[in-house]
Design a protein around this motif. Structure first.
Motif, short mmCIF file in Angstrom:
data_model
loop_
_atom_site.label_atom_id
_atom_site.label_comp_id
_atom_site.label_asym_id
_atom_site.label_seq_id
_atom_site.Cartn_x
_atom_site.Cartn_y
_atom_site.Cartn_z
N ILE A 78 0.84 -1.20 0.00
CA ILE A 78 0.00 0.00 0.00
C ILE A 78 0.88 1.25 0.00
O ILE A 78 0.56 2.24 -0.66
N LYS A 79 2.01 1.21 0.72
CA LYS A 79 2.91 2.36 0.72
C LYS A 79 3.44 2.64 -0.67
O LYS A 79 3.57 3.80 -1.08
N LYS A 80 3.76 1.58 -1.44
CA LYS A 80 4.25 1.75 -2.81
C LYS A 80 3.18 2.40 -3.69
O LYS A 80 3.46 3.31 -4.47
N ILE A 81 1.95 1.92 -3.54
CA ILE A 81 0.85 2.47 -4.34
C ILE A 81 0.64 3.95 -4.00
O ILE A 81 0.50 4.79 -4.88
N LEU A 82 0.63 4.26 -2.68
CA LEU A 82 0.46 5.66 -2.27
C LEU A 82 1.61 6.52 -2.77
O LEU A 82 1.41 7.67 -3.18
N TRP A 83 2.82 5.98 -2.74
CA TRP A 83 3.97 6.73 -3.22
C TRP A 83 3.84 7.01 -4.72
O TRP A 83 4.09 8.13 -5.17
N VAL A 84 3.45 6.02 -5.50
CA VAL A 84 3.30 6.18 -6.95
C VAL A 84 2.19 7.19 -7.25
O VAL A 84 2.34 8.07 -8.09
N VAL A 85 1.06 7.09 -6.55
CA VAL A 85 -0.05 8.02 -6.76
C VAL A 85 0.39 9.44 -6.38
O VAL A 85 0.13 10.41 -7.10
N GLY A 86 1.07 9.59 -5.25
CA GLY A 86 1.55 10.90 -4.81
C GLY A 86 2.53 11.50 -5.80
O GLY A 86 2.45 12.68 -6.15
N ALA A 87 3.47 10.68 -6.28
CA ALA A 87 4.44 11.16 -7.26
C ALA A 87 3.74 11.56 -8.55
O ALA A 87 4.09 12.57 -9.17
N GLY A 88 2.74 10.79 -8.96
CA GLY A 88 1.97 11.12 -10.16
C GLY A 88 1.24 12.44 -10.02
O GLY A 88 1.20 13.25 -10.95
N MET A 89 0.66 12.69 -8.85
CA MET A 89 -0.06 13.95 -8.62
C MET A 89 0.91 15.13 -8.64
O MET A 89 0.60 16.18 -9.20
N ILE A 90 2.08 14.96 -8.05
CA ILE A 90 3.07 16.04 -8.05
C ILE A 90 3.53 16.32 -9.48
O ILE A 90 3.65 17.47 -9.89
N LEU A 91 3.81 15.26 -10.24
CA LEU A 91 4.23 15.42 -11.63
C LEU A 91 3.16 16.13 -12.45
O LEU A 91 3.46 17.03 -13.24
#
Length: 178
Positions: free
Chosen positions: A2-15
């Protein structure tokens, strides 16, 4: 996991946010903001707009199809402010701030003032909020104007508002209101 998924989603939103900010910032470089101001003995007119470039394109009839809405500039809506009541063409307009948009035609344009001023980008206005609509003939400019220009000139009766780009020019007279 879940941490990986949240990290990917967060990075995508920032990008995504950075991409949007970059596009807005670079759009202003391609169509920089400008202000036209004229103070007469009758009133003051201020026009805030952005100035796109021709860049070798055919503007009217191609880039801007005839008989369709044009925000009359780029980026934010073009906003015109009158210090006093005026006649915009033949239409009475109270002092205030208005969105200026046009409907370019081959031989004449509609130049319109609208009460909705706060939209960004290519959004058509609420046509029910139109305050004044003036039809003016198209004139040929003496030379090709590479960057869209709004010019205000003092006249004995008030002012002329000229919209000039490529080889096209339209003029709307502005007179002191009653």
């Amino acid at each position: 996991m879940i941490k990986k998924i949240l990290w990917v989603v967060g990075a995508g939103m920032i990008l995504f946010a950075l991409t949007v900010i970059y596009q807005i910032a670079t759009t202003r470089q391609h169509s920089p903001p400008a202000t036209a101001i004229l103070s007469t003995t009758h009133f003051q007119v201020t026009v805030d707009y952005c100035r796109p470039f021709k860049k070798g394109r055919k503007i009217f009839g191609e880039l801007l199809p005839y008989d369709t809405y044009w925000r009359t500039g780029a980026n934010e809506p073009t906003v015109i402010t009158f210090s006093d009541d005026v006649y915009f063409g033949t239409s009475e307009v109270p002092a205030g701030k208005y969105r200026l948009y046009t409907i370019p035609g081959e031989s004449e344009w509609q130049v319109v003032l609208n009460a909705e001023t706060e939209q960004w980008g290519y959004w058509e206005p609420d046509y029910n909020l139109d305050v004044a609509k003036v039809t003016v003939p198209v004139q040929q400019s003496d030379s090709c104007v590479q960057q869209f220009l709004i010019r205000l000139t003092d006249q004995p009766y008030g002012a002329n508002l000229a919209l000039i780009w490529d080889f096209t020019k339209v003029i709307v007279p502005i007179k002191k209101g009653v």
